[in-house]
Scaffold this motif. Structure first.
Motif, short mmCIF file in Angstrom:
data_model
loop_
_atom_site.label_atom_id
_atom_site.label_comp_id
_atom_site.label_asym_id
_atom_site.label_seq_id
_atom_site.Cartn_x
_atom_site.Cartn_y
_atom_site.Cartn_z
N GLN A 180 3.98 0.46 2.53
CA GLN A 180 4.07 -0.76 3.31
C GLN A 180 4.51 -1.84 2.34
N LEU A 181 5.54 -2.62 2.71
CA LEU A 181 6.09 -3.61 1.80
C LEU A 181 6.24 -4.97 2.48
N ALA A 182 6.11 -6.00 1.66
CA ALA A 182 6.30 -7.38 2.12
C ALA A 182 7.75 -7.78 1.90
N LEU A 183 8.31 -8.49 2.86
CA LEU A 183 9.70 -8.95 2.74
C LEU A 183 9.84 -10.11 1.75
N MET A 184 8.86 -11.02 1.72
CA MET A 184 9.00 -12.27 0.95
C MET A 184 9.49 -12.08 -0.49
N GLY A 231 16.32 -8.88 3.74
CA GLY A 231 16.05 -8.06 2.57
C GLY A 231 17.23 -7.96 1.63
N PHE A 232 17.01 -8.19 0.35
CA PHE A 232 18.04 -8.10 -0.69
C PHE A 232 18.35 -6.63 -0.96
N GLY A 233 19.61 -6.24 -0.78
CA GLY A 233 20.02 -4.85 -0.94
C GLY A 233 19.66 -4.24 -2.28
N GLY A 234 19.77 -5.02 -3.35
CA GLY A 234 19.42 -4.50 -4.67
C GLY A 234 17.96 -4.14 -4.79
N PRO A 293 19.92 -5.44 9.12
CA PRO A 293 19.20 -6.34 8.21
C PRO A 293 17.69 -6.15 8.31
N VAL A 294 17.04 -6.32 7.19
CA VAL A 294 15.58 -6.27 7.14
C VAL A 294 15.09 -7.70 7.32
N THR A 295 14.39 -7.94 8.43
CA THR A 295 14.03 -9.31 8.81
C THR A 295 12.53 -9.59 8.79
N GLY A 296 11.74 -8.60 8.41
CA GLY A 296 10.29 -8.78 8.34
C GLY A 296 9.69 -7.74 7.41
N SER A 354 0.84 -1.20 0.00
CA SER A 354 0.00 0.00 0.00
C SER A 354 0.87 1.24 0.00
N MET A 355 0.24 2.35 -0.40
CA MET A 355 0.88 3.67 -0.42
C MET A 355 -0.04 4.64 0.31
N SER A 356 0.56 5.60 1.02
CA SER A 356 -0.23 6.67 1.63
C SER A 356 0.55 7.97 1.57
N LEU A 357 -0.19 9.05 1.40
CA LEU A 357 0.38 10.40 1.38
C LEU A 357 -0.14 11.15 2.59
#
Length: 166
Positions: A52-56, A65-68, A107-110, A41-44
């Protein structure tokens, strides 16, 4: 099917408040990799664009989370911030990233959120003035990625608004 060298049609300017669901749908059509980035989702709010982003979809070989992918998300979010701001001003212009840097802090873990804001308190005023004077301008933005309360990544980007015919 998209062809290299052929621009995707612009999304019509909004009549009133931007429909971010429609914008995200158009974004996925205009930039095919967007569908793989896990944007939920996006909010302004005021001068802030939050995703809001999913890690999977963004996992690396270590299960974080993959740095690229994270770098691509920060760059794209800055582009979206400028594009949405322009659309709110009734302008359909081309926006390009001029410079981007990222600093990975943890690290991004979730699942995570990404927040984009102007780097300078008067950044919007400066951009508005440059567009009025020269028909083009730049703005510096900061993107911060949080996994829970932990700041995991901070990115900075300079985005250029090209001259237009609107």
């Amino acid at each position: 099917m998209r062809q290299p060298g052929v621009p995707h049609p612009r999304l019509p300017l909004p009549e009133g408040q931007e429909d971010l669901v429609a914008f995200q749908k158009w974004l996925g059509e205009a930039i095919p990799m967007v569908g793989s980035l896990g944007i939920e989702s996006m909010s302004l709010h005021n001068q802030s664009l939050t995703w809001q982003l999913a890690l999977m979809p963004n996992l690396n070989d270590k299960g974080t989370g993959f740095g690229g992918a994270l770098s691509a998300q920060t760059t794209l979010q800055g582009w979206c911030w400028v594009t949405l701001w322009l659309r709110g001003q009734g302008m359909a212009r081309d926006v390009v990233v001029a410079q981007a840097t990222q600093r990975f802090l943890a690290p991004v873990t979730g699942d995570y959120r990404l927040i984009c804001t102007p780097e300078e308190p008067d950044g919007i005023e400066q951009l508005t003035q440059k567009l009025a004077e020269r028909g083009k301008g730049r703005i510096a933005l900061t993107q911060q990625l949080y996994c829970g309360d932990a700041l995991c990544l901070e990115a900075h980007g300079s985005y250029a608004v090209l001259p237009g015919s609107d």
